[in-house]
Design a protein around this motif. Structure first.
Motif, PDB file in Angstrom:
ATOM      1  N   ASP A 196      -1.910   2.652  10.398  1.00 14.02           N
ATOM      2  CA  ASP A 196      -2.726   1.522   9.954  1.00 14.02           C
ATOM      3  C   ASP A 196      -3.569   0.918  11.072  1.00 14.02           C
ATOM      4  OD1 ASP A 196      -0.387   0.743  11.208  1.00 14.02           O
ATOM      5  OD2 ASP A 196      -0.126  -1.060  10.014  1.00 14.02           O
ATOM      6  N   THR A 197      -3.376   1.368  12.305  1.00 17.20           N
ATOM      7  CA  THR A 197      -4.105   0.761  13.419  1.00 17.20           C
ATOM      8  C   THR A 197      -5.117   1.695  14.083  1.00 17.20           C
ATOM      9  OG1 THR A 197      -2.379   1.390  14.994  1.00 17.20           O
ATOM     10  CG2 THR A 197      -2.173  -0.774  13.955  1.00 17.20           C
ATOM     11  N   ILE A 198      -5.075   2.973  13.781  1.00 17.39           N
ATOM     12  CA  ILE A 198      -5.998   3.928  14.396  1.00 17.39           C
ATOM     13  C   ILE A 198      -7.345   3.843  13.677  1.00 17.39           C
ATOM     14  CG2 ILE A 198      -6.459   6.359  14.872  1.00 17.39           C
ATOM     15  CD1 ILE A 198      -3.382   6.763  14.913  1.00 17.39           C
ATOM     16  N   GLY A 201     -10.700   4.615  11.922  1.00 16.73           N
ATOM     17  CA  GLY A 201     -11.204   5.790  11.220  1.00 16.73           C
ATOM     18  C   GLY A 201     -10.145   6.609  10.510  1.00 16.73           C
ATOM     19  N   PHE A 202      -8.896   6.288  10.725  1.00 14.47           N
ATOM     20  CA  PHE A 202      -7.827   7.075  10.141  1.00 14.47           C
ATOM     21  C   PHE A 202      -7.782   6.934   8.621  1.00 14.47           C
ATOM     22  CE2 PHE A 202      -3.471   8.097   9.003  1.00 14.47           C
ATOM     23  CZ  PHE A 202      -3.389   9.353   9.556  1.00 14.47           C
ATOM     24  N   ALA A 203      -7.967   5.715   8.114  1.00 20.79           N
ATOM     25  CA  ALA A 203      -7.951   5.489   6.662  1.00 20.79           C
ATOM     26  C   ALA A 203      -9.061   6.282   5.990  1.00 20.79           C
ATOM     27  CB  ALA A 203      -8.079   4.002   6.355  1.00 20.79           C
ATOM     28  N   MET A 204     -10.231   6.326   6.618  1.00 13.90           N
ATOM     29  CA  MET A 204     -11.353   7.070   6.055  1.00 13.90           C
ATOM     30  C   MET A 204     -11.053   8.576   6.042  1.00 13.90           C
ATOM     31  SD  MET A 204     -15.328   7.341   7.231  1.00 13.90           S
ATOM     32  CE  MET A 204     -15.733   5.669   6.822  1.00 13.90           C
ATOM     33  N   LEU A 205     -10.473   9.087   7.115  1.00 13.92           N
ATOM     34  CA  LEU A 205     -10.125  10.504   7.184  1.00 13.92           C
ATOM     35  C   LEU A 205      -9.106  10.858   6.104  1.00 13.92           C
ATOM     36  CD1 LEU A 205     -10.417  13.221   8.663  1.00 13.92           C
ATOM     37  CD2 LEU A 205      -8.552  12.488  10.163  1.00 13.92           C
ATOM     38  N   MET A 206      -8.109  10.004   5.905  1.00 15.60           N
ATOM     39  CA  MET A 206      -7.125  10.243   4.854  1.00 15.60           C
ATOM     40  C   MET A 206      -7.797  10.231   3.478  1.00 15.60           C
ATOM     41  SD  MET A 206      -3.460   8.480   5.810  1.00 15.60           S
ATOM     42  CE  MET A 206      -3.419   7.708   4.255  1.00 15.60           C
ATOM     43  N   ARG A 207      -8.691   9.288   3.243  1.00 13.12           N
ATOM     44  CA  ARG A 207      -9.374   9.190   1.961  1.00 13.12           C
ATOM     45  C   ARG A 207     -10.228  10.438   1.710  1.00 13.12           C
ATOM     46  NH1 ARG A 207     -10.509   4.303   2.128  1.00 13.12           N
ATOM     47  NH2 ARG A 207     -12.305   4.432   3.506  1.00 13.12           N
ATOM     48  N   THR A 231       0.797  -1.224   0.000  1.00 13.46           N
ATOM     49  CA  THR A 231       0.000   0.000   0.000  1.00 13.46           C
ATOM     50  C   THR A 231       0.832   1.277   0.000  1.00 13.46           C
ATOM     51  OG1 THR A 231      -0.108   0.120   2.418  1.00 13.46           O
ATOM     52  CG2 THR A 231      -1.818  -1.170   1.297  1.00 13.46           C
ATOM     53  N   GLY A 232       2.084   1.207   0.410  1.00 11.20           N
ATOM     54  CA  GLY A 232       2.928   2.389   0.511  1.00 11.20           C
ATOM     55  C   GLY A 232       2.713   3.152   1.813  1.00 11.20           C
ATOM     56  N   LEU A 233       1.721   2.742   2.610  1.00 15.16           N
ATOM     57  CA  LEU A 233       1.418   3.398   3.880  1.00 15.16           C
ATOM     58  C   LEU A 233       2.592   3.244   4.840  1.00 15.16           C
ATOM     59  CD1 LEU A 233      -0.967   4.781   5.474  1.00 15.16           C
ATOM     60  CD2 LEU A 233      -1.441   2.528   6.386  1.00 15.16           C
ATOM     61  N   PRO A 234       3.070   4.337   5.414  1.00 12.87           N
ATOM     62  CA  PRO A 234       4.186   4.235   6.357  1.00 12.87           C
ATOM     63  C   PRO A 234       3.792   3.425   7.593  1.00 12.87           C
ATOM     64  CG  PRO A 234       3.871   6.497   5.671  1.00 12.87           C
ATOM     65  CD  PRO A 234       2.692   5.726   5.174  1.00 12.87           C
ATOM     66  N   ARG A 235       4.576   2.403   7.886  1.00 12.07           N
ATOM     67  CA  ARG A 235       4.349   1.601   9.086  1.00 12.07           C
ATOM     68  C   ARG A 235       5.322   2.050  10.162  1.00 12.07           C
ATOM     69  NH1 ARG A 235       4.361  -4.489   7.088  1.00 12.07           N
ATOM     70  NH2 ARG A 235       6.013  -3.699   5.781  1.00 12.07           N
ATOM     71  N   GLY A 236       4.863   2.007  11.399  1.00 14.37           N
ATOM     72  CA  GLY A 236       5.695   2.407  12.520  1.00 14.37           C
ATOM     73  C   GLY A 236       5.129   3.586  13.278  1.00 14.37           C
ATOM     74  N   LEU A 237       4.103   4.220  12.720  1.00 11.90           N
ATOM     75  CA  LEU A 237       3.463   5.362  13.383  1.00 11.90           C
ATOM     76  C   LEU A 237       2.045   5.051  13.848  1.00 11.90           C
ATOM     77  CD1 LEU A 237       4.584   8.333  11.142  1.00 11.90           C
ATOM     78  CD2 LEU A 237       5.181   7.944  13.523  1.00 11.90           C
ATOM     79  N   GLY A 238       1.551   3.875  13.538  1.00  9.09           N
ATOM     80  CA  GLY A 238       0.196   3.516  13.933  1.00  9.09           C
ATOM     81  C   GLY A 238      -0.864   3.997  12.970  1.00  9.09           C
TER      82      GLY A 238
END
Length: 103
Positions: free
Chosen positions: A81-83, A85-91, A72-79
């Motif tokens: 991917d685990t917060i 509603g975060f993916a929806m807010l980014m979208r 996905t290219g999503l940076p891992r290590g900052l959370g």
């Protein structure tokens, strides 16, 4: 990821510079940051704005520990991917950026 790589990723995925920080905004108030990345010399911090207006650090790590997900290219290590509603807010932020009309 380096600071520059993280900045490029964020700007390409709907984040915007507000007050000197890479930020995501409320869908109903696109000028008010509610999530921000604080890029320091050696570390990056993820902060979320509390209802009272104070910023709370929810994650932080050295750039060397932040890795792009191979799929996905999503940076891992900052959370990111685990917060919840975060993916929806980014979208929503990315869609608003892509579909905004500039005059």
């Amino acid at each position: 990821m380096t600071k520059d790589e993280l900045t490029a990723w964020a700007l390409a995925h709907g984040w915007q510079m507000l007050g000197g920080f890479l930020s995501l905004t409320k869908p109903s108030s696109p000028k008010e940051a509610i999530v921000r990345l604080v890029l320091k010399a050696t570390v990056v911090n993820l902060e979320i704005k509390k209802p009272a207006g104070k910023w709370e650090k929810v994650a932080g790590t050295a750039y060397a520990k932040v890795e792009a997900d191979p799929e996905t290219g999503l940076p891992r290590g900052l959370g990111l991917d685990t917060i919840p509603g975060f993916a929806m807010l980014m979208r929503e932020n990315k869609d608003r950026t892509v579909f905004s009309i500039t005059t």
